[in-house]
Design a protein around this motif. Sequence first.
Motif, PDB file in Angstrom:
ATOM      1  N   ARG A   6       0.827  -1.204   0.000  1.00 57.38           N
ATOM      2  CA  ARG A   6       0.000   0.000   0.000  1.00 57.38           C
ATOM      3  C   ARG A   6       0.866   1.261   0.000  1.00 57.38           C
ATOM      4  NH1 ARG A   6      -5.190   0.248   0.632  1.00 57.38           N
ATOM      5  NH2 ARG A   6      -5.258  -1.864   1.446  1.00 57.38           N
ATOM      6  N   GLN A   7       1.969   1.243   0.761  1.00 61.10           N
ATOM      7  CA  GLN A   7       2.876   2.392   0.757  1.00 61.10           C
ATOM      8  C   GLN A   7       3.436   2.643  -0.640  1.00 61.10           C
ATOM      9  OE1 GLN A   7       5.676   1.216   3.756  1.00 61.10           O
ATOM     10  NE2 GLN A   7       4.442   2.022   5.457  1.00 61.10           N
ATOM     11  N   LEU A   8       3.762   1.564  -1.343  1.00 57.89           N
ATOM     12  CA  LEU A   8       4.254   1.714  -2.718  1.00 57.89           C
ATOM     13  C   LEU A   8       3.183   2.332  -3.618  1.00 57.89           C
ATOM     14  CD1 LEU A   8       6.220  -1.612  -3.386  1.00 57.89           C
ATOM     15  CD2 LEU A   8       7.096   0.582  -2.598  1.00 57.89           C
ATOM     16  N   GLN A   9       1.951   1.867  -3.473  1.00 57.36           N
ATOM     17  CA  GLN A   9       0.857   2.422  -4.277  1.00 57.36           C
ATOM     18  C   GLN A   9       0.704   3.923  -4.034  1.00 57.36           C
ATOM     19  OE1 GLN A   9      -2.266  -0.334  -2.895  1.00 57.36           O
ATOM     20  NE2 GLN A   9      -2.600  -0.895  -5.043  1.00 57.36           N
ATOM     21  N   TYR A  10       0.743   4.320  -2.773  1.00 54.84           N
ATOM     22  CA  TYR A  10       0.574   5.731  -2.443  1.00 54.84           C
ATOM     23  C   TYR A  10       1.743   6.555  -2.977  1.00 54.84           C
ATOM     24  CZ  TYR A  10      -3.161   4.309   0.795  1.00 54.84           C
ATOM     25  OH  TYR A  10      -4.310   3.799   1.350  1.00 54.84           O
ATOM     26  N   PHE A  11       2.961   6.021  -2.825  1.00 57.17           N
ATOM     27  CA  PHE A  11       4.151   6.731  -3.304  1.00 57.17           C
ATOM     28  C   PHE A  11       4.081   6.958  -4.811  1.00 57.17           C
ATOM     29  CE2 PHE A  11       8.307   5.916  -5.385  1.00 57.17           C
ATOM     30  CZ  PHE A  11       8.870   7.173  -5.168  1.00 57.17           C
ATOM     31  N   VAL A  12       3.763   5.927  -5.570  1.00 55.98           N
ATOM     32  CA  VAL A  12       3.694   6.040  -7.026  1.00 55.98           C
ATOM     33  C   VAL A  12       2.592   7.017  -7.431  1.00 55.98           C
ATOM     34  CG1 VAL A  12       3.165   4.794  -9.161  1.00 55.98           C
ATOM     35  CG2 VAL A  12       4.692   3.771  -7.461  1.00 55.98           C
ATOM     36  N   ALA A  13       1.470   6.980  -6.739  1.00 54.28           N
ATOM     37  CA  ALA A  13       0.368   7.892  -7.060  1.00 54.28           C
ATOM     38  C   ALA A  13       0.793   9.347  -6.855  1.00 54.28           C
ATOM     39  CB  ALA A  13      -0.849   7.567  -6.193  1.00 54.28           C
ATOM     40  N   VAL A  14       1.480   9.642  -5.764  1.00 58.70           N
ATOM     41  CA  VAL A  14       1.935  11.010  -5.498  1.00 58.70           C
ATOM     42  C   VAL A  14       2.975  11.431  -6.523  1.00 58.70           C
ATOM     43  CG1 VAL A  14       3.122  12.514  -3.849  1.00 58.70           C
ATOM     44  CG2 VAL A  14       1.395  10.892  -3.044  1.00 58.70           C
ATOM     45  N   ALA A  15       3.902  10.510  -6.841  1.00 56.85           N
ATOM     46  CA  ALA A  15       4.945  10.830  -7.821  1.00 56.85           C
ATOM     47  C   ALA A  15       4.336  11.120  -9.184  1.00 56.85           C
ATOM     48  CB  ALA A  15       5.943   9.679  -7.907  1.00 56.85           C
ATOM     49  N   GLU A  16       3.317  10.353  -9.562  1.00 54.08           N
ATOM     50  CA  GLU A  16       2.706  10.554 -10.873  1.00 54.08           C
ATOM     51  C   GLU A  16       1.817  11.798 -10.916  1.00 54.08           C
ATOM     52  OE1 GLU A  16       2.492   5.886 -12.388  1.00 54.08           O
ATOM     53  OE2 GLU A  16       0.702   6.862 -11.577  1.00 54.08           O
ATOM     54  N   GLN A  17       1.125  12.070  -9.804  1.00 53.30           N
ATOM     55  CA  GLN A  17       0.211  13.214  -9.772  1.00 53.30           C
ATOM     56  C   GLN A  17       0.931  14.505  -9.411  1.00 53.30           C
ATOM     57  OE1 GLN A  17      -3.045  13.165 -10.645  1.00 53.30           O
ATOM     58  NE2 GLN A  17      -2.837  10.978 -11.134  1.00 53.30           N
TER      59      GLN A  17
END
Length: 302
Positions: A6-17
């Motif tokens: 879940r931490q990876l999902q959140y990190f990637v989402a922030v990096a992409e957005q």
Amino acid sequence: MAFTFRQLQYFVAVAEQGSITRAAQNLSISQSSITEAIKELEGDLGVELFDRHPRGLSITHNGHQFLRHATKILSNVSDARRSFSDSREETGGKLNLGVTSLVAGYVLSDLLARYRRACPGVDVSAIEDNGSYLEHLLIGGELDVAVMVISNLRDRMALQAEILETSPYRLWLPIGHPLVSADIISISDIAKEPLIMLTVDEIEENTGKLLSALGARPHVAFRTRSVEAVRSLVATGAGIALLPDLVYRPWSLEGDRIESRDVSGALPVVQVGMVWRKGSSLPQSARDFVGIAEALRSARPR
């Protein structure tokens, strides 16, 4: 503590957005959940993934490096899930299943539920009938597998059987019956008692043989094919019953209590198992069913 998926999902989402606010909106979660997850991830890695500033945040050099790894991990997990999903969808076909009356409600239900979860694409067709007729269907190739009482399997030359469960016979008594408080109960103690006889599978045959061996003719008060009827009749004092432990439940449908006691002596046991035709090439659907049944047997407490 290792980082989480879940931490990876959140990190990637922030990096992409490029924004915690937009990432939170896309994921339909709170901004504080993402902020906390990113902080925990940075603490685990020992590096800063984002530079914070009044206008928001920007990804760091370390963040860019980790983003490649995080994206690859998420992609690999997605591929792994898809591979299982694809295999389940491809595993179609049909399973022709037979079951005897005694087994249908006490063994098959859990087994069939597990099979349907594992193989949702398989079309399951099940028939309930007596053992001799199911043997006929198996030998004729009309059934793939049967789950049935195998203690009295007739055509063992043509059929392969594998035991799933062995259940001893026990005595069912109503509350207040004198035998409830007995230290030892023998067959002779119950020979003259009114008997509620279940007439499915081999039950009536086994019970009759057991009492006849003592020179006693069974005093049958009631014959029925319904286990629930046996429970109700025993609970209300109409008689006693000798039945396999696998069908015992302590209450009747009316809410009356039923006691179960061991009987000394050589009582028969009921063996429940899977049966299929010897030498037959089982379809994948049937092999999967057998495998799930074997796993369930192995997991059962002994």
